[in-house]
Design a protein around this motif. Sequence first.
Motif, short mmCIF file in Angstrom:
data_model
loop_
_atom_site.label_atom_id
_atom_site.label_comp_id
_atom_site.label_asym_id
_atom_site.label_seq_id
_atom_site.Cartn_x
_atom_site.Cartn_y
_atom_site.Cartn_z
N TYR A 99 28.98 4.63 -28.78
CA TYR A 99 29.80 5.55 -29.56
C TYR A 99 29.03 6.05 -30.78
O TYR A 99 28.99 7.26 -31.06
CB TYR A 99 31.09 4.86 -30.00
CG TYR A 99 32.09 5.76 -30.68
CD1 TYR A 99 33.16 6.30 -29.97
CD2 TYR A 99 31.98 6.08 -32.03
CE1 TYR A 99 34.09 7.14 -30.60
CE2 TYR A 99 32.89 6.91 -32.67
CZ TYR A 99 33.95 7.44 -31.94
OH TYR A 99 34.87 8.26 -32.57
N VAL A 100 28.41 5.13 -31.49
CA VAL A 100 27.66 5.52 -32.69
C VAL A 100 26.49 6.42 -32.34
O VAL A 100 26.19 7.39 -33.04
CB VAL A 100 27.19 4.26 -33.44
CG1 VAL A 100 26.28 4.64 -34.60
CG2 VAL A 100 28.38 3.47 -33.96
N ASN A 101 25.84 6.13 -31.23
CA ASN A 101 24.71 6.96 -30.80
C ASN A 101 25.18 8.38 -30.49
O ASN A 101 24.56 9.36 -30.92
CB ASN A 101 24.05 6.34 -29.57
CG ASN A 101 22.91 7.20 -29.04
OD1 ASN A 101 23.12 8.06 -28.19
ND2 ASN A 101 21.71 6.97 -29.55
N ARG A 102 26.28 8.51 -29.74
CA ARG A 102 26.78 9.83 -29.39
C ARG A 102 27.32 10.57 -30.63
O ARG A 102 27.24 11.79 -30.73
CB ARG A 102 27.92 9.73 -28.37
CG ARG A 102 27.54 9.08 -27.07
CD ARG A 102 26.45 9.80 -26.30
NE ARG A 102 26.29 9.21 -24.99
CZ ARG A 102 25.54 8.12 -24.74
NH1 ARG A 102 24.88 7.53 -25.74
NH2 ARG A 102 25.46 7.63 -23.52
N LEU A 103 27.86 9.80 -31.57
CA LEU A 103 28.43 10.41 -32.76
C LEU A 103 27.37 11.14 -33.57
O LEU A 103 27.62 12.23 -34.10
CB LEU A 103 29.13 9.37 -33.63
CG LEU A 103 29.74 9.88 -34.94
CD1 LEU A 103 30.73 11.01 -34.67
CD2 LEU A 103 30.41 8.74 -35.70
N SER A 104 26.19 10.57 -33.67
CA SER A 104 25.13 11.25 -34.43
C SER A 104 24.76 12.57 -33.76
O SER A 104 24.51 13.57 -34.44
CB SER A 104 23.90 10.34 -34.56
OG SER A 104 23.37 10.04 -33.28
N ASP A 105 24.74 12.60 -32.43
CA ASP A 105 24.46 13.85 -31.72
C ASP A 105 25.58 14.86 -31.95
O ASP A 105 25.34 16.05 -32.15
CB ASP A 105 24.31 13.58 -30.22
CG ASP A 105 23.07 12.76 -29.89
OD1 ASP A 105 22.10 12.82 -30.67
OD2 ASP A 105 23.10 12.04 -28.87
N LEU A 106 26.81 14.38 -31.90
CA LEU A 106 27.95 15.27 -32.12
C LEU A 106 27.91 15.88 -33.51
O LEU A 106 28.15 17.08 -33.68
CB LEU A 106 29.26 14.50 -31.92
CG LEU A 106 30.57 15.31 -31.99
CD1 LEU A 106 31.63 14.68 -31.10
CD2 LEU A 106 31.10 15.40 -33.42
N LEU A 107 27.60 15.08 -34.51
CA LEU A 107 27.57 15.58 -35.88
C LEU A 107 26.48 16.63 -36.06
O LEU A 107 26.64 17.59 -36.83
CB LEU A 107 27.35 14.43 -36.86
CG LEU A 107 28.55 13.47 -37.01
CD1 LEU A 107 28.15 12.27 -37.85
CD2 LEU A 107 29.75 14.19 -37.62
#
Length: 325
Positions: free
Chosen positions: A151-159
């Motif tokens: 989740y944290v990994n994908r969140l950085s991409d999303l941001l």
Amino acid sequence: MKVYTKTGDEGKTSLLSKERIFKDSVRVHAYGTVDEANAAMGLAKSLTNRQWAIDIIHPIQQELILLNADLATAEVTENSTYRITHTHVERLEKIIDQLEERRIPQHYFVTPGGTQASAALDLARTIVRRAERYIVRLKRTETVNTPVALYVNRLSDLLFVLARCVEQEELITQVTQIVMQVLQEAKQADGGKSDMLEKAKKLIAAAEKKALEINVPMVIAVVDAGGNLVAHERMDDALLASVSIALNKAYTAVALKMSTEQAAAVAQPGQSLYGINTTDGCRLVIFGGGIPIWENGVLIGGIGVSGGSVDEDMSVAKAGLEALQ
């Protein structure tokens, strides 16, 4: 309940299991950094007026609270239930794919700070990256819910893609506002020339209506402040001679900054402009039917009407001017 409890004065804090650990432990660093990222996302949310972006940010902020609860859970048993699941990760991936479809491709490294909101999102992204590093370190020695790390990994991409989408929309809005302001200033500076054709259409329509009422076919001409033709209309059966006369009346009204009726009065023998009609290539007309067009004290053009008697020409020209009042 007081905000301060004094239970952490010795440098320790409690996990959800009530276990006491030092505040500088990797686990506390991990969920503390996620909390920091949440605050940065809140800053971004407050800086943007893009409702679609707010609708993305706010639910993620709520999920980060659940994610921190997972990070604050050290003891894992058979009955342990994690709050963040693979479904949450898949939702982030879906949002990323949607944002990528609307994002303008960039083939260079991005320098944060294009807009305030995008800068805050980029700040949140770097904090999330730091949180991910702490989670990776924590996983080497302790148990961490697998979807949390994903989740944290994908969140950085999303941001990252969210920052770019917000930035490009806000920059487009800013540029549009600047262009509109420049156009408005230019319009005011040229005294309304930019919409002279629209004004000319209204003038001619009103003048033609009056000509029909008195049953006299007319030629109606409108020129700009430089005496250049803007619009010219010849009604059915209007005199051919009136084509040039109407245009010259409009030109005269602009050239002399007075109506051709006024010009007639001062062009009589013994008057100040006697003989003026023989100058300027004989374009100056000294009988009624030509009137200058003023707007806010600025000369923006002239109207000329020919085809009937002087009084009829004047009444039709005045009817045309009334369309701008």
